[in-house]
Motif scaffolding. Structure first.
Motif, mmCIF file in Angstrom:
data_model
loop_
_atom_site.group_PDB
_atom_site.id
_atom_site.type_symbol
_atom_site.label_atom_id
_atom_site.label_comp_id
_atom_site.label_asym_id
_atom_site.label_seq_id
_atom_site.Cartn_x
_atom_site.Cartn_y
_atom_site.Cartn_z
ATOM 1 N N ASP A 196 -33.180 85.212 30.715
ATOM 2 C CA ASP A 196 -32.183 86.263 30.505
ATOM 3 C C ASP A 196 -32.774 87.642 30.775
ATOM 4 O OD1 ASP A 196 -29.837 87.522 29.876
ATOM 5 O OD2 ASP A 196 -30.085 87.380 27.711
ATOM 6 N N GLY A 197 -33.076 87.907 32.054
ATOM 7 C CA GLY A 197 -33.611 89.205 32.441
ATOM 8 C C GLY A 197 -32.759 89.845 33.515
ATOM 9 N N ALA A 198 -32.941 91.147 33.717
ATOM 10 C CA ALA A 198 -32.190 91.868 34.739
ATOM 11 C C ALA A 198 -32.877 93.190 35.056
ATOM 12 C CB ALA A 198 -30.755 92.124 34.292
ATOM 13 N N CYS A 199 -32.629 93.699 36.256
ATOM 14 C CA CYS A 199 -33.058 95.034 36.663
ATOM 15 C C CYS A 199 -32.088 96.043 36.060
ATOM 16 C CB CYS A 199 -33.034 95.121 38.188
ATOM 17 S SG CYS A 199 -33.006 96.802 38.855
ATOM 18 N N HIS A 200 -32.617 97.067 35.412
ATOM 19 C CA HIS A 200 -31.731 98.011 34.727
ATOM 20 C C HIS A 200 -30.843 98.785 35.698
ATOM 21 C CE1 HIS A 200 -34.867 100.861 35.956
ATOM 22 N NE2 HIS A 200 -34.088 101.861 35.590
#
Length: 334
Positions: A196-200
């Motif tokens: 559960d990661g993402a580029c801001h």
């Protein structure tokens, strides 16, 4: 004699500058900076690699401009003794993994990555403990110690191809970008565990941003990066829409009959598109889709890094050897 209605003048005390706060610097001369960099590049046998999201003047100064995969390939084959990486920290680490005998410079060590920061090596080890024999596929936007725990690295340009090559019937973790993972799952049909990661920057691009630009430029074609948080909702209304890596955007812009494009990724990509596809119009989806980490690299700190051969990025040999394997698998697949 002074009139009764004449105001009294108040003379202020002499002001003494607070020298601790007075930090005036002469603005650098861009032409001189460019000349210095050209000279130092020759003297130090250096190559400058710049990511697509870099400042326009940095892209113009670079020997090669590209996405993570393209720059990894350039780093792997360069004959230069010094690699100046105009990008973020994990990119310089990747260059150091591929070139342990070379000097790899990152002009500003503060240039990190919000996406890479969402995943740790311990997080991967914990998943492996619960999934014996499972495969770990990590986006190249990760730290060296995370790569060392991985089986394959991918970029947005080859993630689908890499996952399609994996043997069936075993658990797979795709990390750390959940939006790229959703794109890969749609394209391959492969079920995977997703970090559960993402580029801001990409996560903050809203469907409303895209729709607003579509209303303003109704004839423009959409070029959407699969890291974007808006991609699933846009695909819900335009199911035939293709998503593109940054290099894929260039290929599509060259071959498409469209004359205008809405570029749904970090704003720096517009610079690269305008250079490589002249004569067409490229509209950023949002002026705020700007990565402050990428923009930390400047002509001034590139010059300074070449003067001092610092800051240098290195990777401990034990980590480097293990991290090299998933990167080599990525480069071998495509």
């Amino acid at each position: 004699m002074k009139s009764p209605n004449e105001p009294t003048l108040v003379v202020p005390r002499p002001q003494v500058p607070h020298r601790d706060l007075l930090q005036l610097q002469v603005l650098p001369d861009e032409a001189q900076l460019r000349a210095d960099i050209e000279r130092l590049r020759r003297e130090k046998n250096a190559v400058i690699l710049a990511h697509n999201y870099q400042r326009p003047e940095v892209q113009q100064m670079a020997d090669f401009v590209g996405d993570s995969l393209g720059l990894s390939r350039q780093a792997a084959k360069t004959d230069a003794e010094v690699i100046v990486f105009a990008g973020v920290h994990f990119m310089a680490e990747t260059a150091a993994i591929l070139n342990p005998e070379k000097t790899v410079l990152l002009p500003d060590l503060r240039a990190g990555c919000s996406l890479a920061d969402t995943l740790t090596a311990q997080g991967i080890r914990d998943w492996k403990a619960g999934n014996p024999g499972g495969l770990v596929v990590t986006y190249v936007n990760t730290t060296a110690d995370v790569k060392a725990e991985s089986d394959y690295c991918v970029t947005s340009g080859n993630a689908v191809q890499v996952v399609q090559s994996l043997p069936q019937g075993m658990p797979v973790l795709f990390a750390p970008d959940r939006y790229l993972a959703a794109h890969v799952i749609r394209e391959t049909g492969r079920q995977m565990d997703v970090w559960d990661g993402a580029c801001h920057v990409h996560e903050a691009i809203r469907p409303e941003d895209v729709q607003g630009q579509q209303a303003a430029y109704p004839d423009a074609e959409l070029l959407i990066h699969p890291e974007c948080g808006c991609s699933s909702k846009i695909l819900g209304t335009i199911p035939e829409l293709q998503l593109y890596s940054t290099e894929g955007m260039i290929g599509r812009a060259k071959t498409s009959p469209a004359q205008a494009f809405i570029v749904v990724t970090e704003t720096g990509m517009v610079t690269r598109l305008e250079k490589d596809v002249p004569g067409k119009t490229f509209i950023p989806v949002s002026r705020t889709a700007c990565c402050e980490y990428m923009k930390m690299i400047t002509l001034e700190n590139i010059r300074d890094s070449l003067v001092n051969l610092q800051p240098r990025v290195t990777v401990p040999e034990e980590i480097r050897v293990r991290a090299l394997k998933p990167i080599e698998r990525m480069l071998a697949i495509g």
